[in-house]
Design an enzyme around this catalytic site. Structure first.
Site, PDB file in Angstrom:
ATOM      1  N   ASP A  64      39.468  33.698  31.243  1.00 16.79           N
ATOM      2  CA  ASP A  64      40.215  34.498  32.218  1.00 16.79           C
ATOM      3  C   ASP A  64      41.172  33.612  33.012  1.00 16.79           C
ATOM      4  O   ASP A  64      41.526  32.491  32.596  1.00 16.79           O
ATOM      5  CB  ASP A  64      39.220  35.262  33.119  1.00 16.79           C
ATOM      6  N   ASP A  65      41.568  34.073  34.150  1.00 16.16           N
ATOM      7  CA  ASP A  65      42.571  33.443  35.012  1.00 16.16           C
ATOM      8  C   ASP A  65      42.233  31.974  35.317  1.00 16.16           C
ATOM      9  O   ASP A  65      41.055  31.623  35.443  1.00 16.16           O
ATOM     10  CB  ASP A  65      42.583  34.250  36.323  1.00 16.16           C
TER      11      ASP A  65
ATOM     12  N   ASP B 249      46.969  41.302  32.398  1.00 16.96           N
ATOM     13  CA  ASP B 249      46.666  41.709  33.765  1.00 16.96           C
ATOM     14  C   ASP B 249      47.955  41.954  34.558  1.00 16.96           C
ATOM     15  O   ASP B 249      49.045  41.494  34.172  1.00 16.96           O
ATOM     16  CB  ASP B 249      45.834  40.588  34.417  1.00 16.96           C
ATOM     17  N   MET B 250      47.853  42.654  35.671  1.00 19.37           N
ATOM     18  CA  MET B 250      48.999  42.923  36.546  1.00 19.37           C
ATOM     19  C   MET B 250      48.427  43.266  37.925  1.00 19.37           C
ATOM     20  O   MET B 250      47.810  44.304  38.084  1.00 19.37           O
ATOM     21  CB  MET B 250      49.785  44.108  35.968  1.00 19.37           C
ATOM     22  N   ASN B 251      48.625  42.361  38.874  1.00 15.99           N
ATOM     23  CA  ASN B 251      47.824  42.433  40.099  1.00 15.99           C
ATOM     24  C   ASN B 251      48.532  42.804  41.396  1.00 15.99           C
ATOM     25  O   ASN B 251      48.006  42.520  42.474  1.00 15.99           O
ATOM     26  CB  ASN B 251      47.099  41.101  40.303  1.00 15.99           C
TER      27      ASN B 251
ATOM     28  N   CYS C 144      44.979  45.617  31.842  1.00 14.01           N
ATOM     29  CA  CYS C 144      44.221  45.461  33.083  1.00 14.01           C
ATOM     30  C   CYS C 144      45.235  45.436  34.218  1.00 14.01           C
ATOM     31  O   CYS C 144      46.359  44.969  34.044  1.00 14.01           O
ATOM     32  CB  CYS C 144      43.470  44.127  33.012  1.00 14.01           C
TER      33      CYS C 144
ATOM     34  N   ASP D  64      37.556  46.496  38.646  1.00  8.39           N
ATOM     35  CA  ASP D  64      36.979  45.219  39.052  1.00  8.39           C
ATOM     36  C   ASP D  64      35.599  45.398  39.661  1.00  8.39           C
ATOM     37  O   ASP D  64      34.907  44.423  39.932  1.00  8.39           O
ATOM     38  CB  ASP D  64      37.898  44.516  40.063  1.00  8.39           C
TER      39      ASP D  64
HETATM   40  C1  DGJ Z   1      42.060  41.053  38.164  1.00  5.61           C
HETATM   41  C2  DGJ Z   1      41.235  41.464  36.991  1.00  5.61           C
HETATM   42  O1  DGJ Z   1      40.901  42.802  37.069  1.00  5.61           O
HETATM   43  C3  DGJ Z   1      40.003  40.579  36.910  1.00  5.61           C
HETATM   44  O2  DGJ Z   1      39.164  41.002  35.865  1.00  5.61           O
HETATM   45  C4  DGJ Z   1      40.435  39.161  36.724  1.00  5.61           C
HETATM   46  O3  DGJ Z   1      41.065  39.015  35.481  1.00  5.61           O
HETATM   47  C5  DGJ Z   1      41.362  38.735  37.848  1.00  5.61           C
HETATM   48  N1  DGJ Z   1      42.445  39.660  38.032  1.00  5.61           N
HETATM   49  C6  DGJ Z   1      41.920  37.366  37.609  1.00  5.61           C
HETATM   50  O4  DGJ Z   1      42.832  37.012  38.537  1.00  5.61           O
END
Ligand code: DGJ
Length: 731
Positions: A365-366, A477-479, A525, A547
Site C-alpha cells: 500500500d501507500d 486510490d484518490m483521497n 478506491c 476504510d
Molecule cells: C485510503 C485508502 O482507502 C486506504 O486503504 C489506504 O490505501 C490509504 N488511503 C493510503 O493512504
C-alpha cells in the site's frame, strides 16, 4: 421484448423482460413520457393515445388553455409553460435562454452503441438488447439532441443518455445537460438513497416525497462518500420482496444531481445527470456533448429484485476485462499492518506468513515511493524509495513471487503533494484558480486531468512502474475532493467545463492503462468508498468499499452497498482488533463471516497473530476458496436489515440453486431471547439441501417457509455474534 413504434398514434413502446416504457410524440413535436412500470403485453398501442396527456387537454389545440405544466415529459426544456425543472438549459449569443426540442427522426436497431469518451453498459452480442435513438431539434438554433434508450432482453433494465450536437452557426452554452428525466403521474413514493461520510458510506436512508424539490447531489468532483449516484422510488408498503421499485443509477464518477420534483398536481419528475451546479459547456458550431448514462431498473417484487437486476447487469455488462468472470485472489494488504512504517524485510515477513496461511496476493500500500513517511509529501514522485526498498520494486516483486504469491501495488495517480519534485517542476499542473489560495486536503492537491499533457504524463509514469516489476494487481486510490476548480489550460469561457473534462481525462487514462495492462486486476478506491460508482466499475471490476474495517460497521456499509453493487465489486478485509477506526473488539470469526461476503482479504500484521489465530485464518482462507465462485457470481438476498434492528442476515444462492451460503449476525446481546428462525430466500422448494459439515438435510421449502433455527449460543451468548451456514443440494 423489443422496441416498437406505432405510426398512427406516434408512440414508442420499449419492452424489456417484464417492464414497459412508453413515449409519445405530441402533435406539437414535443416528446411526452407515457408510462414506465410493469410490462404491458400489447405492442400495438392502439388505444394508448391518451397516455401522457391530461384527457381534458386532448380536446384542446395548442392555445390559450394548453398548459405544458401537467404533461408528462420525456426531456423537458425551459422557458415554456412547464414550470417544473428542465432536463437541459441553453444560453444563446443574444442572451436568450429559450429553446424547443422537437421530434426530427428516430432509429431502432439491435444491440447498443458505446458512449463517446464515457463508461456505459454494453452488449457482447447484438441479440442481447435493442436500442432506440430519437433525434430532437431546436429549429431556431439547430441544436440537436439525440436521446438514446436501450432495453436488455433478460433484464428489467432500460438505459438512457443524451448526445448534443450544435449544427447551427452560433455558439450555444449548455448550462444544464442531464442524462434523463421522466414524470410519474402521482407522488405516492418513498425516496431511498445511499448516503454517509468517510468510513460510513452508503447507509440506507428513506423519506416520503412531498410537494417541492428533493435532491441528492455531489459538488465535490467525485461521486463521493456523502451520496452515491443512485436513488430509488418505492411504492407504499414496498419491502425487500414485495412492491414496486424504480431505480436510477448514474454511470459517472464526478459531481452529479438526482432530483425529484413533486408539483402542485402531485406529479413527480425525476431527473438525473451531471450536476448543473457550476457547470457550463460551450458548444461552438459542430461541437458535441455526450451525457453519461442512467441505468433505470424496475421491479414489482421489492428492492431485492431491483438489486439483483443491477448486480447482474453491472457484473456482466458493465465490468469488463479478463477478471470480470474470474474468481478474485485472496489478498493481504499491509496498510493497517504497517501504515508508512515498513522496509523490505517487514514486507517479506508479512508476505511469507500470508503464503503459509494460503493467501494468494500481497498488496503493498501507500508509502513505497518518493520520500513518503507520512501523508504530507511525495504524491506525483512515482519512483521507489530506496531507503525502504533498497532493491527496488522489481526485486521485491520477484521475492514475493518466489514465496508463491502475486504482487500488487498501491498508487494515487490523480494527486500531487506540494512537497514533491513533480509540483516543484510543474506548479500549474494542479486544479487551481489564479490569485486564489490552493486549499490542500490530506496535504495534497489534485492534478488537472482536464489537460492532455498531464494525463499523458500519468499514463507514461504509471506504465513505467507497472513494466518495472511483476505486478498483477493495482489499487488505484484518490483521497480528496475538488476545491478552487479551474484549469490553467482552459480559456475563461470554458472554466466551468473543468470538472467534467477532468472526468473525461480520468476515463481516458483508465481506458489506456487497463487496456495496455489487461493482465492486471485493478481495484478502485477513494479513501475507502468515496468513488464506489458504476463509472469506476467499468474500468475496475472491484472497489475498496470503506476504510472502516470494523465487522459491525461493515454490516451496514456492505448491506447498503449491495442495494446497487454486486458482491464481486465489494472489497472486504479482516483487520486487527481493537479495530483502528472504532476501537471495537470483535471475534476473528465474526470479522471473517462479514468479509467473506465480498472480495475477501486481510489487512493486518499476520506475523503478530497467535498460533490459534493463524489456524483460524487458514480455515477461513480455505473456506473462501471453496466459496468464492458462489459469493462472487451467485444471487444475493438480503434477509435482515442492520438498519432496522440488532440482527443482520444475508445469503448468496448459486444460479442453479444447488448451493447457498448464509450469514447471520447479532450485534448486541439481549436478555432472555426465546427461539428464532431465519427464513432462507432463493432456494429451490423442490430440492433437498444438506447443511454442509453435518449430516442434516432439509427440504428447500422447509428452509424457505419455516426457516433454520438460530442456535441458542448466538441468541443468548454475548455481543457481536455471528454464524454462517452452507447448504448444498443433495438431488
Ligand atoms: C485510503 C485508502 O482507502 C486506504 O486503504 C489506504 O490505501 C490509504 N488511503 C493510503 O493512504
Amino acid at each position: 421484448m423489443g422496441i416498437y413504434y406505432n405510426k398512427q398514434n406516434n408512440m414508442f413502446h420499449l419492452q424489456a423482460n417484464d417492464t414497459s416504457y412508453l413515449i409519445k410524440i405530441l402533435d406539437n413535436g414535443e416528446l411526452a413520457h407515457g408510462y414506465w412500470g410493469k410490462k404491458i403485453k400489447s405492442t400495438e398501442l392502439k388505444d394508448y393515445h391518451e397516455l401522457a396527456l391530461n384527457p381534458y387537454l386532448l380536446s384542446q389545440k395548442e392555445g390559450h388553455s394548453f398548459a405544458m405544466d401537467v404533461i408528462s415529459k420525456e426531456y423537458p426544456s425551459y422557458g415554456n409553460s412547464d414550470f417544473r425543472q428542465p432536463a437541459y438549459q441553453v444560453k444563446l449569443e443574444n442572451g436568450s435562454r429559450i429553446s424547443e426540442l422537437k421530434y426530427l427522426e428516430h432509429d431502432i436497431f439491435k444491440g447498443k452503441k458505446n458512449l463517446k469518451g464515457l463508461p456505459a453498459t454494453y452488449v457482447e452480442d447484438e441479440s442481447e438488447a435493442e436500442s432506440l435513438e430519437i433525434t430532437l431539434i431546436d429549429k431556431v438554433t439547430k441544436l440537436k439532441a439525440r436521446l438514446s434508450y436501450t432495453v436488455y432482453e433478460d433484464l428489467d433494465a432500460i438505459t438512457r443518455s443524451v448526445y448534443f450536437i450544435n449544427e447551427g452557426n452560433e455558439a450555444i452554452n449548455l448550462s444544464r445537460a442531464l442524462s434523463s428525466s421522466l414524470d410519474f403521474k402521482d407522488s405516492d413514493f418513498e425516496l431511498l438513497q445511499l448516503s454517509g461520510a468517510w468510513a460510513r458510506e452508503r447507509h440506507i436512508k428513506t423519506r416520503p416525497l412531498v410537494q417541492g424539490l428533493q435532491a441528492i447531489e455531489s459538488k465535490r468532483g467525485a461521486s463521493s462518500h456523502s451520496q452515491n449516484p443512485f436513488i430509488a422510488l418505492l411504492r407504499d408498503n414496498t419491502t425487500e420482496y414485495q412492491g414496486e421499485v424504480y431505480g436510477f443509477s448514474l454511470v459517472y464518477s464526478g459531481s452529479f444531481l438526482a432530483q425529484i420534483e413533486v408539483n402542485k398536481y402531485s406529479q413527480t419528475r425525476v431527473s438525473m445527470g451531471i450536476n448543473s451546479f457550476d457547470f457550463n459547456w460551450l458548444l461552438q458550431p459542430q461541437e458535441d456533448f455526450q451525457t453519461p448514462e442512467v441505468v433505470m431498473v424496475y421491479s414489482d417484487q421489492g428492492v431485492n429484485k431491483m438489486s439483483q437486476t443491477y448486480h447482474k447487469l453491472y457484473r456482466t455488462r458493465l465490468a469488463r476485462g479478463k477478471f470480470r468472470d474470474k474468481v478474485r485472489p485472496i489478498l493481504i494488504n499491509n496498510w493497517e499492518a504497517t501504515y508508512f512504517d515498513f522496509d523490505e524485510d517487514k514486507i517479506l515477513e508479512i508476505a511469507k506468513s500470508g503464503k503459509e496461511l494460503g493467501l494468494e496476493l500481497f498488496v503493498l500500500d501507500d508509502g513505497w515511493f518518493g520520500k513518503r513517511d507520512d501523508d504530507t509529501s511525495s504524491l506525483g514522485d512515482w519512483f521507489v524509495d530506496k531507503n525502504k526498498l533498497p532493491n527496488g520494486l522489481g526485486k521485491l516483486g520477484q521475492q514475493i513471487n518466489n514465496l508463491g504469491m502475486e504482487f500488487g501495488l498501491w498508487f494515487e495517480p490523480e494527486m500531487v503533494s506540494p512537497d514533491s519534485d513533480l509540483y516543484r517542476a510543474h506548479p500549474d499542473w494542479c486544479l487551481h484558480v489564479p490569485n486564489r489560495k490552493r486549499s490542500t486536503a490530506r496535504d495534497q492537491l489534485i492534478l488537472d486531468l482536464s489537460r492532455e499533457d498531464v494525463c499523458d504524463y500519468i499514463i507514461e509514469k504509471i506504465s513505467a512502474i507497472l513494466e518495472s516489476a511483476p505486478i498483477t494487481y493495482v489499487k488505484w486510490d484518490m483521497n480528496r475532493n475538488m476545491s478552487e476548480i479551474g484549469s490553467a489550460k482552459l480559456p475563461p469561457e470554458r472554466q466551468q467545463e473543468t470538472a467534467h473534462r477532468y472526468m473525461l481525462g480520468l476515463y481516458r487514462i483508465l481506458e489506456e492503462l487497463t487496456t495496455r495492462f489487461s493482465d492486471i486486476l485493478f481495484e478502485s478506491c477513494s479513501g475507502g468508498g468515496g468513488r464506489f460508482d458504476p463509472g469506476m466499475l467499468y474500468y475496475m471490476p472491484q472497489t475498496w468499499t470503506s476504510d472502516d474495517t470494523d465487522a459491525v460497521e461493515r454490516l451496514q456499509i456492505q448491506y447498503g452497498t449491495s442495494i446497487v453493487y454486486p458482491l464481486s465489486a465489494i472489497g472486504a478485509h479482516v483487520s486487527a482488533v481493537p479495530n483502528h477506526q472504532v476501537q471495537r473488539i470483535t471475534s476473528l470469526d465474526m470479522r471473517g463471516h462479514v468479509a467473506m461476503f465480498g472480495n475477501f482479504g486481510y489487512e493486518l500484521d499476520l506475523t503478530k497473530m497467535t498460533t490459534e489465530e493463524k489456524e483460524l485464518v487458514k480455515e477461513q482462507v480455505a473456506e473462501y476458496k471453496e466459496l468464492r465462485k458462489l459469493v462472487q457470481h451467485g444471487n444475493f438476498y438480503r434477509l435482515l436489515s442492520p438498519f432496522e434492528g440488532n440482527e443482520t442476515a444475508w445469503s448468496v444462492v448459486s444460479a442453479d440453486q444447488q448451493e447457498a451460503y448464509i450469514g447471520y449476525y447479532k450485534v448486541l446481546a439481549e436478555a432472555n431471547v426465546g427461539c428464532r428462525t431465519l427464513k432462507i430466500k432463493g432456494l429451490n422448494p423442490e430440492f433437498k439441501y444438506q447443511l454442509v459439515g453435518t449430516e442434516k438435510t432439509y427440504d428447500g421449502d422447509f428452509l424457505m417457509h419455516i426457516g433454520i433455527n438460530i442456535p441458542d449460543e448466538l441468541l443468548n451468548g454475548g455481543d457481536f455474534r455471528s454464524i454462517v451456514w452452507k447448504l448444498k443440494a443433495t438431488k
